[in-house]
Design an enzyme around this catalytic site. Structure first.
Site: not given
Ligand code: EPU
Length: 439
Positions: A22-23, A129, A134, A321, A413
């Site tokens: 999915k991701n 969320c 986030r 995750d 989801r």
């Molecule tokens: N963060 C910031 N600012 C940003 C972006 C992220 O401070 O602009 C922080 C976040 O709050 C967090 C850390 O950086 O503390 C890492 O977050 P990241 O951006 O890597 O998360 P994401 O890319 O939004 C993806 C996955 C998540 C998974 C995370 C971490 C998808 C669609 N989502 O989210 O998946 O937990 O990487 O590996 O790819 C799930 O599948 O259940 C899920 C939540």
């Protein structure tokens, strides 16, 4: 809103096919917005988040079509899903509206592709969320460094590019380390920027590599993906490509833990154990054994589970995750385990629900202390987010009596046909529609 009713106690035994990730699929679908020709994607799972992304691409002028899996020659590959074709037919739309973004935060992935290709993007700001704050500040900052200008208007991020984005060297990390979707967003945009972009502090997750591989097939020039320093040499345009998304490492890890918690034996087909090295390392310590043969992982476990310490980390560390699902297992370990959450420090909504099932988990800040118990008991519990819900399913598989998990739309989801896959290896699980429950 459907529920799951699970009668615990069955040892899982048999083979499960792992679906496409999915991701990986979500940002890859968004990246196809930059293609001048049709893209064909294999292994895209059938999930409500994928439906949401397809709807968003439709709003953005794409024709999205899923082939019938029974077409000749297509009966191979994970989950027998037919390939998806995406073709941009109208490049004038630039808005990702709140009604889609509120159901799927990964909608933010269209920001970079829209700015790079269409010069404008209006994306509703994803709110908080269940797993915590986030923010998307790193996405915006990275794109600003490439020359995009932003302002905020009525709950939307509005971005514009005068002329063309310009490559530069930038640091992309934040307080919690690298960002997965932020890296992908900026990497996508940089493929069409003028000159070279160097992303320092980039995320190294397999999903970043997978998206880069698709972009390279589309004609992008990317090096170093999968390392903290990614180099992108901008090109003038991107063409169509055909790509298979990687197997879902989180789905695979969840079923590994399902085998372990039921003291069962599972073969997991079409997966990449190299993506789960930190997970197999922890599991080995718990007494859960994994071995591989070609693309299949065999999982079996000791009857007695050892307690462990685990901290979630960016890849290749233990993934956030799978934190909730590992906690469900450790609830039954012989002693005290400690889990620390470094990526999303508030991602502990499952603690209260596991405790309702007889677990003994205490939270202190971003750490959970888990005192192993002899058994869990069935109860009515509430799914709160995708992975927390998966943890409740695991706990229910082994709990004494029947567990009802409400609001399983969270699971839909991100886990393709989870109840069918679990039932096929012996779990007693049924989906109950809301109307039937009320009757
Ligand atoms: N963060 C910031 N600012 C940003 C972006 C992220 O401070 O602009 C922080 C976040 O709050 C967090 C850390 O950086 O503390 C890492 O977050 P990241 O951006 O890597 O998360 P994401 O890319 O939004 C993806 C996955 C998540 C998974 C995370 C971490 C998808 C669609 N989502 O989210 O998946 O937990 O990487 O590996 O790819 C799930 O599948 O259940 C899920 C939540």
């Amino acid at each position: 809103m459907d529920s799951f009713r699970i009668h615990g106690g069955a040892r899982l035994k048999g083979t499960i096919e792992i679906s496409g990730s999915k991701n990986s699929a979500l940002p890859i679908l968004a990246a196809t917005l930059m293609s001048d020709e049709k893209c064909v994607l294999h292994g895209v799972p059938r999930l409500s988040d994928i439906d949401s992304m397809n709807r968003l691409l439709g709003d953005l002028g794409c024709h999205v079509f899923r082939h019938d899996p029974n077409e000749e020659g297509l009966l191979i590959g994970p989950a027998l899903n037919g390939p998806l074709e995406i073709e941009v037919r109208d490049a004038t739309q630039c808005e990702a509206k709140y009604d889609i973004v509120k159901t799927m935060r990964a909608s933010i992935c269209v920001l970079g592709p829209l700015l790079a290709k269409r010069g404008k993007a209006i994306v509703s700001i994803p709110g908080g969320c269940a797993i915590g704050d986030r923010p998307v500040d790193l996405h915006v900052r990275g794109l600003q460094k490439l020359g995009a200008e932003f302002h905020y208007e009525k709950g939307n991020i509005v971005g514009e590019v005068r002329g063309r984005l310009k490559g530069c060297r930038m640091y992309l990390g934040g307080a919690q380390g690298p960002t997965v979707l932020g890296t992908i967003n900026v990497m996508c945009a940089a493929t069409l920027a003028e000159g070279e972009t160097v992303l320092v502090g980039a995320a190294c997750e397999p999903e970043v590599i997978d998206c880069a591989e698709l972009l390279i097939k589309m004609g992008a020039k990317i090096k170093g993906h999968g390392t903290p320093e990614v180099r992108i040499e901008g090109v003038d345009s991107l063409h169509g490509a055909e790509h298979r998304v990687i197997p879902d490492r989180i789905e695979c890890g969840t079923f590994m833990l399902a085998a372990a918690i039921t003291n069962g034996e599972l073969q997991l087909k079409h997966c990449n154990i190299d993506h789960l090295i930190a997970v197999t390392d922890r599991l080995d310590e718990v007494g859960v054994h994994t071995s591989r043969e070609n693309g299949t992982i065999h999982v079996s476990s000791n009857r007695r589970l050892n307690p462990v310490e685990m901290t979630t980390q960016p890849y290749p560390g233990f993934p956030t995750d799978l934190q909730a699902q590992l906690m469900a297992l450790l609830c039954l370990a012989d002693g005290i385990s400690v889990i620390t959450e470094r990526i999303f420090p508030d991602r502990f909504l499952h603690v209260g629900e596991l405790n309702r099932m007889g677990a003994k988990v205490r939270k202190e800040g971003a750490t959970a202390i888990i005192q192993g118990v002899k058994e869990l008991q069935g109860a009515t519990v509430m799914a709160s987010d995708l992975r927390a819900s998966a943890a409740l399913v695991l706990a229910a598989l082994v709990a004494k009596g029947t567990t009802q998990i409400d609001r399983v739309y969270h699971i839909d989801r991100g886990y393709e046909k989870i109840e069918q896959k679990l039932a096929s290896v012996g779990a007693q699980i049924e989906r109950v529609a809301e109307a039937k429950m009320a009757a």
